[in-house]
Design an enzyme around this catalytic site. Structure first.
Site, short mmCIF file in Angstrom:
data_model
loop_
_atom_site.label_atom_id
_atom_site.label_comp_id
_atom_site.label_asym_id
_atom_site.label_seq_id
_atom_site.Cartn_x
_atom_site.Cartn_y
_atom_site.Cartn_z
N LYS A 186 5.51 17.56 6.37
CA LYS A 186 4.52 16.52 6.06
C LYS A 186 5.20 15.16 6.12
CE LYS A 186 0.28 16.45 3.56
NZ LYS A 186 -0.47 16.59 2.33
N TRP B 207 0.50 16.23 8.61
CA TRP B 207 1.23 17.45 8.94
C TRP B 207 1.77 17.45 10.37
CZ3 TRP B 207 2.62 20.26 5.02
CH2 TRP B 207 1.79 20.39 3.91
P1 AMP Z 1 -3.54 18.84 2.62
O1 AMP Z 1 -4.34 20.07 2.69
O2 AMP Z 1 -3.29 18.20 3.92
O3 AMP Z 1 -4.10 17.90 1.60
O4 AMP Z 1 -2.09 19.24 2.10
C1 AMP Z 1 -1.91 19.91 0.88
C2 AMP Z 1 -0.45 20.11 0.63
O5 AMP Z 1 0.23 18.86 0.55
C3 AMP Z 1 -0.13 20.80 -0.67
O6 AMP Z 1 -0.28 22.20 -0.58
C4 AMP Z 1 1.31 20.37 -0.89
O7 AMP Z 1 2.20 21.14 -0.09
C5 AMP Z 1 1.30 18.95 -0.36
N1 AMP Z 1 1.04 18.01 -1.47
C6 AMP Z 1 -0.14 17.47 -1.85
N2 AMP Z 1 0.03 16.65 -2.92
C7 AMP Z 1 1.34 16.67 -3.23
C8 AMP Z 1 2.13 16.05 -4.24
N3 AMP Z 1 1.63 15.23 -5.13
N4 AMP Z 1 3.45 16.35 -4.25
C9 AMP Z 1 4.01 17.19 -3.34
N5 AMP Z 1 3.31 17.80 -2.36
C10 AMP Z 1 1.99 17.55 -2.31
#
Ligand code: AMP
Length: 540
Positions: free
Chosen positions: A434, A439
């Site tokens: 990320k 991503w």
């Molecule tokens: P998305 O579906 O694109 O919103 O990505 C979700 C993923 O982003 C989560 O499962 C985590 O791996 C990562 N993520 C989201 N928020 C955080 C955060 N505050 N700290 C670390 N990783 C995060």
């Protein structure tokens, strides 16, 4: 028994009735535009009736390929209001992902910004876009484009009726959709019902959610194509707060001037954005006095950022969520009985991903399938469930088998939970990177690199990066004795022809072999441990 179904419509109705003069402000291609909830509601009804005239109703997906602005916010209520589904598409994705997503979702209309037409044209493929009946360009004219049939938004809405009567909808009606690329393999579609969006909105209004109320001026910097800008357009409307939309690719100076001029109280976005703003603040005199809170999520909020904003009198609220959780799952508020903790310990809590939002349940499952204790040390995979957590992916039975266990969503995030209930992400089980909140698929990059004749093996990992949180680095074993510099240039150009610039690895490291696990897979854990700092990227 009974009551009325949980749908989005009452949020807009209440905002129009109780706060007709509150404003929605947006920075668009045409400059700053502003209007009131009364006008917003009229235009949204007009849009809805135009959508209905177009034949959009239950089960029909309306795609948006847009930045953050008021017209996009009209589609947020207009499309679900007629029973359709708001399907936000990320315009930063590689073109072939956009093709896959449009084809998979069978979108009927695609709304796009003038500045994104080129990106949409690059993704256009007549077969993949077969279901698309019309493109609608946000604004009052259509720039030169190969896409057709096409109409400008103002003409499209102009056909509609501001006195349109909203239909009654069942709360199980699909209302939204977003694809996640935080996964191996193809992006997966997550659908949101009316009820899921309703309950997520209500949770965000609570103090342990985001605590938005009618005194707030809310500026989502998180793009509206990222899980509905974390639900903020819905929550802001539900609260009767003022909306501020920063428009096409805002830079730190744009954000600073909107905060100053519009009196923003709450804003939200990924860490990279706030690092950019902090840098801007070093050389510019910006009045941040209106700003109470910055919600940081999508990637871990660095503790240093939390402290630097504290010094400026702005509270950082760290939140975790996923496309699958609509998205808010945890928020790092300080529990009231922890208020007296020494500052260092308080900051450490606030830098964790936080406390589960009221309405959800979670458990943490170790390698042996058993729940791990909440001792801040034992770790395992975070499972969550609740009214706004999805229980399946769109048309993906194999992923439904692997990523859910009964009503539980397996998040793929490896966490500890401390005795106070604060979740902290310590690793990620999913093999993706990320970067700046977006991503990048390590597997796709590996395949692209391994397609080169001079490459025997390749493994791509995310390396920590101060500004982007992670950047891809490729470890490559050559098949012969190709010159490394020439091979690197070749690989960069191969990747550049298929993927956006920001996917290109920051470092290519030529190695004799890639460590393997006992089962013969690339041992990325070892690679990650070995390259756990930025020195690799700095050396390049
Ligand atoms: P998305 O579906 O694109 O919103 O990505 C979700 C993923 O982003 C989560 O499962 C985590 O791996 C990562 N993520 C989201 N928020 C955080 C955060 N505050 N700290 C670390 N990783 C995060």
């Amino acid at each position: 028994m009974g009551g009325y179904d949980q749908t989005l419509r009452p949020f807009l109705w209440r905002a129009e009735r109780l706060y007709p003069d509150r404003e929605l402000v947006s920075r668009t291609h045409e400059g700053i535009e502003r209007y009131t909830y009364a006008e917003y509601a009229d235009r949204t009804r007009q849009l809805a009736s135009a959508l209905e005239a177009e034949g959009i109703g239950e089960g029909d997906r309306v795609a948006t390929f847009c930045w953050n602005h008021h017209r996009h916010a009209e589609v947020y209520f207009g499309a679900p209001g007629v029973g359709g589904q708001l399907h936000t598409i990320n315009p930063l994705l590689p073109p072939k992902h956009v093709q896959y997503i449009v084809e998979n979702a069978e979108d009927r209309l695609v709304f796009t910004d003038p500045s994104l037409l080129e990106a949409l044209e690059a993704a256009y493929d007549p077969d993949a876009f077969e279901s698309v009946e019309r493109f609608v360009v946000m604004g009052s004219e259509v720039p030169e484009t190969d896409l057709e049939p096409v109409v400008d938004y103002e003409s499209f809405v102009g056909e509609g009726d501001a006195d349109y009567e909203w239909p009654d909808l069942d709360e199980e009606t699909p209302a939204g959709m977003c694809y996640t690329s935080g996964t191996t393999g193809k992006p997966k579609g997550v659908e949101y019902t009316q009820q899921m969006l309703w309950s997520h909105t209500m949770a965000t209004l609570t103090p342990h959610g985001l605590g938005i109320d009618d005194s707030d001026v809310v500026m989502p910097v998180v793009p509206m194509f990222h899980v509905n800008a974390w639900g903020l357009p819905f929550s802001t409307t539900a609260a009767g707060a003022k909306h501020v939309y920063p428009g096409p690719s805002p830079d730190p100076a744009d954000l600073a001037s909107l905060i100053e001029e519009e009196g923003v109280t709450i804003t939200a976005g990924v860490p990279t954005v706030w690092l950019g703003l902090l840098e801007h603040l070093e050389d510019n005199d910006v009045d941040l006095s209106s700003l109470e809170r910055i919600v940081i999520g999508g990637a871990a909020a660095p503790e240093s950022v939390i402290r630097r904003f504290d010094d400026l009198g702005v509270e950082v609220v760290h939140a975790w969520g996923m496309t699958e959780t609509a998205p808010i799952g945890t928020v790092a508020h300080l529990k009231h009985d922890l208020a007296d903790l020494p500052e260092g310990e308080r900051d450490a809590k606030r830098a964790k991903q936080g406390l589960l939002v009221p309405g959800l349940e979670m458990k943490v499952v170790g390698d042996d399938g058993e729940e791990v204790p909440w001792d801040g040390e034992a770790f395992g995979e975070l499972y969550v469930r609740g009214p706004w957590v999805t229980d399946s992916y769109f048309k993906r039975p194999e992923a439904n088998e692997s990523d859910f266990e009964g009503s539980w969503l397996k998040t793929g995030d490896i966490v500890t939970v401390d005795p106070d209930g604060y979740v902290k992400i310590v690793d990620r089980a999913k093999d993706v990177i990320k970067s700046g909140g977006e991503w990048i698929s390590s597997q796709e990059l590996e395949n692209a690199i391994m397609a080169h004749d001079a490459v025997a093996e390749a493994s791509v990992i995310g390396v920590p990066h101060e500004k982007w949180q992670e950047r891809p680095a490729a470890f490559v074993v050559r098949a012969g004795d190709a010159d490394p510099d020439e091979l690197e240039a070749d690989l960069e150009s191969m990747i550049g022809s298929e993927y956006p610039d920001w996917w290109s690895p920051d470092a290519f490291v030529f190695v004799d072999e890639i460590p393997k696990t006992a089962t013969g897979k690339f041992d990325k854990k070892t690679l990650r441990e070995e390259y756990a700092d930025e020195s690799l990227l700095e050396a390049e």
